[in-house]
Design an enzyme around this catalytic site. Structure first.
Site, PDB file in Angstrom:
ATOM      1  N   ASP A  28      -2.719   1.140   8.258  1.00 32.13           N
ATOM      2  CA  ASP A  28      -2.217   1.320   7.790  1.00 32.13           C
ATOM      3  C   ASP A  28      -0.604   1.072   8.737  1.00 32.13           C
ATOM      4  O   ASP A  28       0.575   1.944   9.563  1.00 32.13           O
ATOM      5  CB  ASP A  28      -2.033   3.089   7.561  1.00 32.13           C
ATOM      6  N   HIS A  74       1.119   5.127   1.169  1.00 30.30           N
ATOM      7  CA  HIS A  74       0.264   5.837   1.934  1.00 30.30           C
ATOM      8  C   HIS A  74       0.620   7.509   1.638  1.00 30.30           C
ATOM      9  O   HIS A  74       1.747   7.616   2.145  1.00 30.30           O
ATOM     10  CB  HIS A  74      -0.105   5.199   3.389  1.00 30.30           C
ATOM     11  N   ASN A  77       0.942  -1.235  -0.247  1.00 28.22           N
ATOM     12  CA  ASN A  77       0.437   0.032   0.023  1.00 28.22           C
ATOM     13  C   ASN A  77       0.743   1.247   0.102  1.00 28.22           C
ATOM     14  O   ASN A  77       1.927   0.614   0.511  1.00 28.22           O
ATOM     15  CB  ASN A  77      -0.888  -0.234   1.462  1.00 28.22           C
TER      16      ASN A  77
HETATM   17  C1  GAR Z   1      -2.886   9.116  -3.056  1.00 25.26           C
HETATM   18  O1  GAR Z   1      -1.801  10.314  -2.365  1.00 25.26           O
HETATM   19  C2  GAR Z   1      -2.462   7.493  -1.948  1.00 25.26           C
HETATM   20  O2  GAR Z   1      -0.967   8.075  -1.447  1.00 25.26           O
HETATM   21  C3  GAR Z   1      -3.595   8.146  -1.112  1.00 25.26           C
HETATM   22  O3  GAR Z   1      -4.462   8.265  -2.031  1.00 25.26           O
HETATM   23  C4  GAR Z   1      -3.902   8.867  -3.474  1.00 25.26           C
HETATM   24  C5  GAR Z   1      -4.531   8.640  -4.135  1.00 25.26           C
HETATM   25  O4  GAR Z   1      -3.823   9.044  -5.609  1.00 25.26           O
HETATM   26  N1  GAR Z   1      -4.272   6.560  -0.602  1.00 25.26           N
HETATM   27  C6  GAR Z   1      -4.612   6.801   1.132  1.00 25.26           C
HETATM   28  O5  GAR Z   1      -3.984   8.357   1.315  1.00 25.26           O
HETATM   29  C7  GAR Z   1      -4.875   5.671   1.741  1.00 25.26           C
HETATM   30  N2  GAR Z   1      -4.599   5.015   2.966  1.00 25.26           N
HETATM   31  P1  GAR Z   1      -4.621   8.596  -6.756  1.00 25.26           P
HETATM   32  O6  GAR Z   1      -4.997   7.745  -6.691  1.00 25.26           O
HETATM   33  O7  GAR Z   1      -3.919   9.724  -8.035  1.00 25.26           O
HETATM   34  O8  GAR Z   1      -3.936   7.071  -7.296  1.00 25.26           O
END
Ligand code: GAR
Length: 193
Positions: free
Chosen positions: A150, A114, A112
Site C-alpha cells: 500500500d 485501499h 489498487n
Molecule cells: C474494498 O473496501 C477495498 O478497498 C478493500 O477491500 C474491499 C473490497 O470490496 N481492499 C483492501 O483492503 C486491500 N488492501 P469489494 O470486493 O466489494 O470491491
C-alpha cells in the site's frame, strides 16, 4: 502515465478476492464510451468470491488461482495476461501480495484501491484502526502498486467524515460508496483524461 493507442480501449484485468462491488463499478464504467479501458479478464485467488458471479453475468472471462505456490501461479497469470493482451491491472479487494518480479513486469500499470487515507492505515482492519484512534476522517485511496504494501504513488483520494456513533460496518459502507466513484476517476486520471 498510461498511453491510449488510437481509439481502442486498453485491455485490463481486475483481480479480486471477495464481494466484487468495486469490480461491478469498474465493469459499469468500462462499458461507457469515455472509459479508456475494457475489462477482459477477472482473476480471483478465491473460488468462492462473489465477484466471479458478477463477471459471469457480464460474460467476462474468469480465472481462479490458488496462491499457495505464488511464484508458479504468478508466471501462469503473466501467461494469461499476455494471451488476453492485458496491458493494465486493477486490484479491487484483492487480498494477496504480488511479488516484486510480477510488479516489475507491469510497472506503472497496476492500480489498487485501499480503504483508508494512505499513508495512514496500510494493510488490514483499516476501519477498526481508524475508529480506535478516534480519527475524524477516513476515506479511500487509489494508488499505483509498487513492491511495498500500500505504498505506491497516490493517484486520487476521497475523504469521508467519521460520525459520532460510527461502527466498522457503517464506515466500511460509507467508504465503499466513495470507492466506487473514485476508482473510475483515478483511471481517467492515469490516462490523462
Ligand atoms: C474494498 O473496501 C477495498 O478497498 C478493500 O477491500 C474491499 C473490497 O470490496 N481492499 C483492501 O483492503 C486491500 N488492501 P469489494 O470486493 O466489494 O470491491
Amino acid at each position: 502515465m498510461v498511453k491510449l493507442s488510437g481509439y481502442k480501449k486498453v485491455k485490463a484485468a481486475v483481480f479480486i478476492s471477495g464481494t466484487g462491488s468495486n469490480l461491478k463499478s469498474l465493469i459499469e464504467f468500462s462499458k461507457k464510451k469515455k472509459s479508456p479501458i475494457s475489462i477482459d479478464l477477472i482473476i480471483s485467488n478465491n473460488p468462492k468470491a462473489k465477484g466471479l458471479k458478477i463477471g459471469k453475468m457480464n460474460k467476462i472471462k474468469r480465472k481462479v488461482y490458488n496462491f499457495k505456490k505464488k511464484y508458479k501461479i504468478e508466471s501462469q497469470i503473466l501467461y494469461d495476461l499476455k494471451k488476453h493482451q492485458v496491458k493494465m491491472i486493477c486490484l479491487a479487494g484483492f487480498m494477496k501480495l504480488l511479488s516484486r518480479n510480477f510488479i516489475t513486469k507491469f510497472k506503472g500499470k497496476i492500480l489498487n484501491i485501499h480503504p483508508s487515507l494512505l499513508p495512514k492505515y496500510k494493510g488490514l482492519n483499516t476501519h477498526q484502526r481508524a475508529l480506535n484512534n478516534n480519527e475524524k476522517y477516513s476515506g479511500c485511496t487509489v494508488h499505483l502498486v509498487n513492491s511495498k504494501l500500500d505504498s505506491g504513488k497516490i493517484v486520487l483520494q476521497k475523504k469521508v467524515k467519521i460520525t459520532k456513533n460510527e461502527t466498522v460496518k457503517s464506515l466500511a459502507k460509507k467508504v465503499l460508496v466513495q470507492e466506487h466513484k473514485l476508482y473510475p476517476k483515478a483511471i481517467l486520471k492515469v490516462f490523462n483524461l
